[in-house]
Design an enzyme around this catalytic site. Sequence first.
Site, PDB file in Angstrom:
ATOM      1  N   TYR A 202     -15.904  -2.507   7.295  1.00 49.87           N
ATOM      2  CA  TYR A 202     -14.543  -2.065   7.627  1.00 49.87           C
ATOM      3  C   TYR A 202     -14.188  -2.533   9.043  1.00 49.87           C
ATOM      4  O   TYR A 202     -13.151  -3.148   9.274  1.00 49.87           O
ATOM      5  CB  TYR A 202     -14.500  -0.542   7.538  1.00 49.87           C
ATOM      6  CG  TYR A 202     -13.140   0.089   7.794  1.00 49.87           C
ATOM      7  CD1 TYR A 202     -12.028  -0.277   7.056  1.00 49.87           C
ATOM      8  CD2 TYR A 202     -12.999   1.089   8.757  1.00 49.87           C
ATOM      9  CE1 TYR A 202     -10.792   0.331   7.274  1.00 49.87           C
ATOM     10  CE2 TYR A 202     -11.775   1.709   8.973  1.00 49.87           C
ATOM     11  CZ  TYR A 202     -10.672   1.325   8.228  1.00 49.87           C
ATOM     12  OH  TYR A 202      -9.457   1.928   8.441  1.00 49.87           O
TER      13      TYR A 202
ATOM     14  N   LYS B 204     -11.467  -5.300  10.210  1.00 47.43           N
ATOM     15  CA  LYS B 204     -10.316  -4.859  11.000  1.00 47.43           C
ATOM     16  C   LYS B 204     -10.254  -5.569  12.365  1.00 47.43           C
ATOM     17  O   LYS B 204      -9.167  -5.843  12.864  1.00 47.43           O
ATOM     18  CB  LYS B 204     -10.335  -3.340  11.170  1.00 47.43           C
ATOM     19  CG  LYS B 204      -9.982  -2.604   9.875  1.00 47.43           C
ATOM     20  CD  LYS B 204      -8.565  -2.955   9.459  1.00 47.43           C
ATOM     21  CE  LYS B 204      -7.947  -1.982   8.507  1.00 47.43           C
ATOM     22  NZ  LYS B 204      -6.526  -2.219   8.279  1.00 47.43           N
TER      23      LYS B 204
ATOM     24  N   GLY C  36       0.836  -1.214   0.000  1.00 49.38           N
ATOM     25  CA  GLY C  36       0.000   0.000   0.000  1.00 49.38           C
ATOM     26  C   GLY C  36       0.865   1.256   0.000  1.00 49.38           C
ATOM     27  O   GLY C  36       0.473   2.293   0.550  1.00 49.38           O
TER      28      GLY C  36
ATOM     29  N   ASP D  12      -0.105  -7.721  -5.776  1.00 51.43           N
ATOM     30  CA  ASP D  12      -1.497  -7.805  -5.330  1.00 51.43           C
ATOM     31  C   ASP D  12      -1.508  -8.670  -4.064  1.00 51.43           C
ATOM     32  O   ASP D  12      -1.148  -9.846  -4.123  1.00 51.43           O
ATOM     33  CB  ASP D  12      -2.323  -8.447  -6.458  1.00 51.43           C
ATOM     34  CG  ASP D  12      -3.775  -8.652  -6.058  1.00 51.43           C
ATOM     35  OD1 ASP D  12      -4.140  -8.317  -4.909  1.00 51.43           O
ATOM     36  OD2 ASP D  12      -4.542  -9.156  -6.903  1.00 51.43           O
TER      37      ASP D  12
ATOM     38  N   GLY E 122      -0.428   4.838  -1.026  1.00 49.05           N
ATOM     39  CA  GLY E 122      -1.552   5.423  -0.305  1.00 49.05           C
ATOM     40  C   GLY E 122      -1.146   6.582   0.584  1.00 49.05           C
ATOM     41  O   GLY E 122       0.012   7.017   0.591  1.00 49.05           O
ATOM     42  N   GLN E 123      -2.134   7.061   1.356  1.00 49.73           N
ATOM     43  CA  GLN E 123      -1.912   8.251   2.204  1.00 49.73           C
ATOM     44  C   GLN E 123      -0.742   8.049   3.161  1.00 49.73           C
ATOM     45  O   GLN E 123       0.114   8.916   3.300  1.00 49.73           O
ATOM     46  CB  GLN E 123      -3.189   8.553   3.007  1.00 49.73           C
ATOM     47  CG  GLN E 123      -3.107   9.851   3.795  1.00 49.73           C
ATOM     48  CD  GLN E 123      -4.201   9.989   4.858  1.00 49.73           C
ATOM     49  OE1 GLN E 123      -4.920   9.035   5.155  1.00 49.73           O
ATOM     50  NE2 GLN E 123      -4.309  11.174   5.426  1.00 49.73           N
TER      51      GLN E 123
ATOM     52  N   ARG F 171      -2.721  -0.817  -7.632  1.00 48.39           N
ATOM     53  CA  ARG F 171      -3.213  -0.156  -8.848  1.00 48.39           C
ATOM     54  C   ARG F 171      -2.675   1.261  -8.996  1.00 48.39           C
ATOM     55  O   ARG F 171      -2.334   1.691 -10.090  1.00 48.39           O
ATOM     56  CB  ARG F 171      -4.741  -0.084  -8.811  1.00 48.39           C
ATOM     57  CG  ARG F 171      -5.370  -1.434  -8.962  1.00 48.39           C
ATOM     58  CD  ARG F 171      -6.597  -1.351  -9.877  1.00 48.39           C
ATOM     59  NE  ARG F 171      -7.167  -2.671 -10.015  1.00 48.39           N
ATOM     60  CZ  ARG F 171      -8.164  -3.126  -9.276  1.00 48.39           C
ATOM     61  NH1 ARG F 171      -8.725  -2.363  -8.378  1.00 48.39           N
ATOM     62  NH2 ARG F 171      -8.625  -4.343  -9.450  1.00 48.39           N
TER      63      ARG F 171
HETATM   64  C1  AKB Z   1     -11.469   5.953   7.819  1.00 46.45           C
HETATM   65  O1  AKB Z   1     -12.066   7.020   8.028  1.00 46.45           O
HETATM   66  O2  AKB Z   1     -11.988   4.970   7.281  1.00 46.45           O
HETATM   67  C2  AKB Z   1     -10.050   5.835   8.298  1.00 46.45           C
HETATM   68  C3  AKB Z   1      -9.986   5.265   9.672  1.00 46.45           C
HETATM   69  C4  AKB Z   1     -10.298   6.105  10.832  1.00 46.45           C
HETATM   70  O3  AKB Z   1      -9.682   4.123   9.826  1.00 46.45           O
HETATM   71  N1  AKB Z   1      -9.406   7.103   8.240  1.00 46.45           N
END
Ligand code: AKB
Length: 318
Positions: A142, A146, A8, A53, A11-12, A36
Amino acid sequence: MKRILVTGACGQVGSELVPALCDRYGAHNVIATGHRTKPGQELLDSAAFYYIDCTDIKCIEEIIKQHNIGTIYHLASILSAKAEANPQLAWNVNVGGLYNILEAAREHHCSVFTPSTIGVFGLSTPQDNTPQVTIQRPNTMYGVSKVTGELLCDYYYHKYGMDTRGVRWPGLISYVTPPGGGTTDYAVEIFYEAIKHRKYPNCFIKEGTYMDMMYMPDALKSAIDIMEADSEKLNHRNAYNVTAMSFAPEDVAKEIKKHIPDFYIDYKVDPVRQAIAESWPNKMDDTAARLDWGWQPQYDLPAMAVDMLNKLSAWLKI
Ligand code: AKB
């Protein structure tokens, strides 16, 4: 020294962690990988870059073998709002990708850093001073992916004695690479809009919604510090709560107004991201990280806002 692999990397976080790791351990010891997104010139100038990947274990193993990898910073992940829009993809990347990384790391004796998130908490979690160990019943894909990731990392540590470590990051604020598909993204967007247009009329998170936040230099420090910490002292190993500040949209707007007096904020709330935000803590308790490995953020809201305004203006050449 065995080399460091970053997934990654475009990414940010990755686009700033890679140069930070190169500074600390030497550019020849860092291998950046992405899927990507095209890497920026700064990233390409700082380290070797490869496309991989994470949902394909063969290519992970290949790169570990080829480059003599000893540590993996596994950043590849789908963020909250994007995960709600495509839960199947989020599960495949966030759980399947992490599983592949852990399996490859087990086979090749690598340490693994995996960031978790405030998204692992839900409506039944205490919202103020959210403890290190508490109820984790998130209602987003999410969060589900996680929490699974935290448990997987713990499992590999207990079952195989692997060196897995991690932190629960809050919303991250930075200017080099914009975040993509998160709920806390408003806290980055507001700075872009303030600098470009002196107004942020479409804040998608409601006034009065508090969430933990952190400026990128502190996030990078947390990742490096925990990986360098004495393993004997890590009572929790994975998923340490870490925070630097907690604010609602009007607080950051007030701070920006100190530097751009005619700046104003207005709201166009996105119900999906608002519901996610409301299920997350107002403020986490990160005492365990402070005690176990000396976590200490350097930026509070005023310090972050002034640095962000200066650096982002220079970055945008405004
Ligand atoms: C999100 O907003 O999905 C992320 C996080 C807090 O995990 N920045």
